[in-house]
Design an enzyme around this catalytic site. Structure first.
Site, PDB file in Angstrom:
ATOM      1  N   LYS A 184      33.661  27.559  80.213  1.00 50.71           N
ATOM      2  CA  LYS A 184      33.846  29.016  80.219  1.00 50.71           C
ATOM      3  C   LYS A 184      34.118  29.496  81.639  1.00 50.71           C
ATOM      4  O   LYS A 184      33.257  29.419  82.506  1.00 50.71           O
ATOM      5  CB  LYS A 184      32.602  29.740  79.702  1.00 50.71           C
ATOM      6  CG  LYS A 184      32.912  31.222  79.484  1.00 50.71           C
ATOM      7  CD  LYS A 184      31.697  32.112  79.435  1.00 50.71           C
ATOM      8  CE  LYS A 184      31.275  32.645  80.767  1.00 50.71           C
ATOM      9  NZ  LYS A 184      32.218  33.610  81.398  1.00 50.71           N
ATOM     10  N   GLU A 258      24.466  24.670  90.529  1.00 46.86           N
ATOM     11  CA  GLU A 258      24.917  24.906  91.898  1.00 46.86           C
ATOM     12  C   GLU A 258      24.862  26.415  92.093  1.00 46.86           C
ATOM     13  O   GLU A 258      25.658  27.148  91.512  1.00 46.86           O
ATOM     14  CB  GLU A 258      26.330  24.334  92.067  1.00 46.86           C
ATOM     15  CG  GLU A 258      26.678  24.091  93.515  1.00 46.86           C
ATOM     16  CD  GLU A 258      27.458  25.241  94.091  1.00 46.86           C
ATOM     17  OE1 GLU A 258      26.812  26.136  94.658  1.00 46.86           O
ATOM     18  OE2 GLU A 258      28.685  25.240  93.956  1.00 46.86           O
ATOM     19  N   CYS A 292      29.579  30.268  98.111  1.00 45.02           N
ATOM     20  CA  CYS A 292      28.140  30.018  98.005  1.00 45.02           C
ATOM     21  C   CYS A 292      27.595  29.376  99.275  1.00 45.02           C
ATOM     22  O   CYS A 292      26.455  29.598  99.648  1.00 45.02           O
ATOM     23  CB  CYS A 292      27.841  29.152  96.791  1.00 45.02           C
ATOM     24  SG  CYS A 292      28.939  27.751  96.681  1.00 45.02           S
ATOM     25  N   GLU A 389      21.659  36.818  99.452  1.00 43.16           N
ATOM     26  CA  GLU A 389      23.082  36.460  99.438  1.00 43.16           C
ATOM     27  C   GLU A 389      23.894  37.727  99.180  1.00 43.16           C
ATOM     28  O   GLU A 389      23.741  38.369  98.143  1.00 43.16           O
ATOM     29  CB  GLU A 389      23.318  35.438  98.318  1.00 43.16           C
ATOM     30  CG  GLU A 389      24.717  34.886  98.313  1.00 43.16           C
ATOM     31  CD  GLU A 389      24.929  33.823  97.241  1.00 43.16           C
ATOM     32  OE1 GLU A 389      24.526  34.031  96.080  1.00 43.16           O
ATOM     33  OE2 GLU A 389      25.510  32.776  97.577  1.00 43.16           O
TER      34      GLU A 389
HETATM   35  P1  NDP Z   1      26.873  34.972  87.472  1.00 40.72           P
HETATM   36  O1  NDP Z   1      25.901  33.933  87.835  1.00 40.72           O
HETATM   37  O2  NDP Z   1      26.458  36.039  86.529  1.00 40.72           O
HETATM   38  O3  NDP Z   1      28.204  34.327  86.885  1.00 40.72           O
HETATM   39  C1  NDP Z   1      28.546  32.962  86.891  1.00 40.72           C
HETATM   40  C2  NDP Z   1      29.058  32.538  85.519  1.00 40.72           C
HETATM   41  O4  NDP Z   1      28.001  32.548  84.563  1.00 40.72           O
HETATM   42  C3  NDP Z   1      30.131  33.455  84.945  1.00 40.72           C
HETATM   43  O5  NDP Z   1      31.047  32.691  84.203  1.00 40.72           O
HETATM   44  C4  NDP Z   1      29.301  34.364  84.044  1.00 40.72           C
HETATM   45  O6  NDP Z   1      30.068  35.013  83.079  1.00 40.72           O
HETATM   46  C5  NDP Z   1      28.337  33.368  83.445  1.00 40.72           C
HETATM   47  N1  NDP Z   1      27.097  33.933  82.920  1.00 40.72           N
HETATM   48  C6  NDP Z   1      26.533  35.149  83.171  1.00 40.72           C
HETATM   49  N2  NDP Z   1      25.366  35.276  82.504  1.00 40.72           N
HETATM   50  C7  NDP Z   1      25.180  34.122  81.818  1.00 40.72           C
HETATM   51  C8  NDP Z   1      24.154  33.623  80.965  1.00 40.72           C
HETATM   52  N3  NDP Z   1      23.074  34.355  80.702  1.00 40.72           N
HETATM   53  N4  NDP Z   1      24.269  32.394  80.444  1.00 40.72           N
HETATM   54  C9  NDP Z   1      25.331  31.617  80.737  1.00 40.72           C
HETATM   55  N5  NDP Z   1      26.351  32.033  81.537  1.00 40.72           N
HETATM   56  C10 NDP Z   1      26.267  33.260  82.088  1.00 40.72           C
HETATM   57  O7  NDP Z   1      27.403  35.630  88.807  1.00 40.72           O
HETATM   58  P2  NDP Z   1      28.039  37.092  88.956  1.00 40.72           P
HETATM   59  O8  NDP Z   1      29.472  36.990  88.768  1.00 40.72           O
HETATM   60  O9  NDP Z   1      27.321  38.116  88.162  1.00 40.72           O
HETATM   61  O10 NDP Z   1      27.718  37.368  90.477  1.00 40.72           O
HETATM   62  C11 NDP Z   1      26.431  37.885  90.849  1.00 40.72           C
HETATM   63  C12 NDP Z   1      26.018  37.321  92.173  1.00 40.72           C
HETATM   64  O11 NDP Z   1      25.865  35.920  92.061  1.00 40.72           O
HETATM   65  C13 NDP Z   1      27.039  37.488  93.260  1.00 40.72           C
HETATM   66  O12 NDP Z   1      26.927  38.740  93.845  1.00 40.72           O
HETATM   67  C14 NDP Z   1      26.707  36.377  94.172  1.00 40.72           C
HETATM   68  O13 NDP Z   1      25.667  36.751  95.027  1.00 40.72           O
HETATM   69  C15 NDP Z   1      26.218  35.290  93.258  1.00 40.72           C
HETATM   70  N6  NDP Z   1      27.222  34.269  92.952  1.00 40.72           N
HETATM   71  C16 NDP Z   1      27.063  33.066  93.504  1.00 40.72           C
HETATM   72  C17 NDP Z   1      27.997  32.077  93.265  1.00 40.72           C
HETATM   73  C18 NDP Z   1      27.849  30.754  93.858  1.00 40.72           C
HETATM   74  O14 NDP Z   1      28.777  29.954  93.797  1.00 40.72           O
HETATM   75  N7  NDP Z   1      26.717  30.440  94.419  1.00 40.72           N
HETATM   76  C19 NDP Z   1      29.181  32.306  92.461  1.00 40.72           C
HETATM   77  C20 NDP Z   1      29.226  33.617  91.856  1.00 40.72           C
HETATM   78  C21 NDP Z   1      28.282  34.534  92.125  1.00 40.72           C
HETATM   79  P3  NDP Z   1      30.745  36.411  83.475  1.00 40.72           P
HETATM   80  O15 NDP Z   1      31.712  36.122  84.555  1.00 40.72           O
HETATM   81  O16 NDP Z   1      31.452  36.841  82.306  1.00 40.72           O
HETATM   82  O17 NDP Z   1      29.637  37.315  83.878  1.00 40.72           O
END
Ligand code: NDP
Length: 478
Positions: A184, A258, A292, A389
């Protein structure tokens, strides 16, 4: 010295042919969703709608998992490694052939500068497939026993910061080891994953080996909690990572996470200042800081603080912010309105808590989501901008006097994904590296990635490694 004037040099979008709407990629074909729901994906630089994408519900996830199971049982797990390798090589070559198209598509949907998608993301995507193609027929030499076995069906959820690259990090090792996948992509960046689905068709990959289900968090939740999944791989926020860990705990699913980071980029007084400044800029302003492992905490030795800060400010004044498709652009758009709101909020908190905020003069486009490169000085370890972060182009600067103090401050975080050390002394690099609680320590460089090198975190940055020989373990029954 100010900015040179450059004429605009926009990359043409003609190479990308977008469909009006996209179905789900299940069993080797694009299919509509069961309940007919859809969402729009936009360009964060202009807010223009790019395409409509299907929102997969639980019934769709179920279909995708069944397709992956069928393909696992009847085709993929039965193929000799050398045969799997041929498909992976083929995918890698098609990625190279379609590199320009994929780079433009990634910049359109994500907002990152074309210079980065063209020169970093897409070449690394191809490299990951080439590298893992090489492993597919040599797994018995990876150190996991004479007959390493795959796990089965992997459910993979990825974020929006490196959409196609995160897909490659997840799919390439899974397939090399003989697993099938349901992936996904993030809600705001599904388009390159859907282009990758076309690449799977073009490569004649057996149906069901790769399935792509688009949707939001609910789709991700349905995938990771599905009982037909043997392994879950997630990259994203620590908060969602914890939720997934709780959901997987009562099951036999193997899990790798991760998650976030708050990396220290540590500059010692003997570091070459100009080189270090390039590393600081690359560390936090690459990909708008949506990284990240970004070097979001700069630790500068007090004796060179003034010199480093002055050089950094001069350098930031030359950064160009604007159209992601312009080849001169250094800083692109923030990926979403929600992420922009988060960056604004934390930056305001930084000011309210007493840190000094500075940005170079820079004009922000009227449409789209934008945030200027920002540096906070006078930051203390207790400030939220030093602890949380931000995931944006915002740098928090702290100082230290001795190497021991640098280690204390660098490790004073719940995260532990990466760190950077700038010094001309090899002995100091090794001394620091052995004390920093971070999965990756870069020396006199930052944000360097290689498929042969394992990547992953300590503490709340997650567990498991991706890349290299170590990354194979996550996809083998060991
Ligand atoms: P999320 O952790 O919500 O998103 C990552 C992925 O998980 C997306 O595909 C998301 O879908 C999906 N997801 C969300 N909720 C669930 C769930 N309950 N079960 C399974 N999958 C889920 O990150 P966000 O995009 O909301 O970003 C929020 C914060 O996270 C950022 O501001 C940043 O600080 C951090 N972040 C860190 C990352 C890293 O690589 N360390 C990467 C991205 C974000 P969908 O996109 O549809 O919400």
């Amino acid at each position: 010295m100010g900015k040179f004037e450059y004429a605009p040099a926009p990359e043409s979008r003609d190479i990308v042919s977008l469909r009006e709407s996209y179905g789900l990629f299940i069993g080797g074909e694009f299919t509509p969703g069961v309940d007919g729901r859809a969402f729009k994906t936009i360009s964060p630089a202009t807010e223009e709608v790019l395409a409509e994408v299907t929102e997969a519900g639980p019934a769709d996830v179920d279909r995708a998992v069944s397709a992956a199971r069928q393909a696992y049982e009847h085709t993929w797990s039965r193929l000799p490694g050398a045969e799997r390798a041929k498909y992976l090589f083929r995918i890698a070559r098609i990625v190279q052939e379609r590199a320009r198209e994929l780079a433009v598509l990634e910049s359109l949907d994500n907002g990152k500068p074309i210079r980065e998608s063209r020169d970093v993301d897409i070449p690394l995507v191809a490299a990951h497939f080439f590298y893992h193609a090489g492993w597919a027929d040599k797994l018995e030499y990876a150190g996991y026993g004479p007959v390493p076995r795959p796990l089965g069906v992997a459910g993979q959820v990825i974020p929006w910061n490196f959409p196609l690259l995160m897909l490659a990090w997840k799919i390439a090792p899974a397939l090399a080891c003989g697993n099938t996948v349901v992936l996904k992509p993030a809600e705001t960046t599904p388009l390159t994953a859907l282009a990758f689905a076309e690449i799977c068709q073009q490569a004649d990959l057996p149906p069901g080996v790769v399935n792509i289900v688009t949707g939001a968090g609910e789709t991700g939740r349905a995938l990771v909690t599905h009982p037909g999944i043997d392994k879950v791989a997630f990259t994203g926020s620590t908060e969602v990572g914890k939720e997934i860990a709780r959901a997987c705990a009562p099951s036999r699913k193997k899990l790798t996470l991760e998650l976030g980071g708050k990396a220290a980029n540590i500059v010692f007084e003997d570091a070459p200042v100009d080189q270090a400044v390039e590393g600081i800029v690359n560390g936090i302003f690459f990909n708008q800081g949506h990284v990240c492992c970004a070097g979001s905490r700069l630790l500068v030795q007090e004796s060179v603080y003034a010199e480093v800060l002055a050089a950094l400010r001069r350098r930031l004044e030359t950064l160009r912010l604007g159209d992601p498709l312009d080849k001169n652009t250094d800083v692109g758009a923030i990926n979403s309105a929600a992420q922009l709101a988060k960056i604004r909020e934390l930056s305001d908190v930084g000011e309210a808590e007493g840190a000094q905020r500075w940005s170079p003069p820079c004009e922000l486009p009227v449409k789209g989501f934008w945030f200027p490169p920002t540096v906070f000085t006078g930051v203390s370890q207790a400030h939220r901008i030093a602890r949380e972060e931000i995931f944006g182009p915002v740098l928090s600067v702290l100082t230290f006097r001795t190497p021991a103090e640098a280690v204390e401050k660098a490790n004073n975080t719940p995260y532990g994904l990466s760190a950077g050390v700038w010094t001309e002394k090899g002995s100091l690099i090794l001394w620091m590296a052995s004390r920093l609680r971070a999965g990756v320590v870069w020396a006199n460089t930052f944000n360097k990635f290689d498929p042969a090198s394992p990547f992953g975190g300590y503490k709340e940055s997650g567990y498991g490694r991706e890349g290299g020989r170590h990354g194979l373990e996550a996809y083998l029954d060991v």
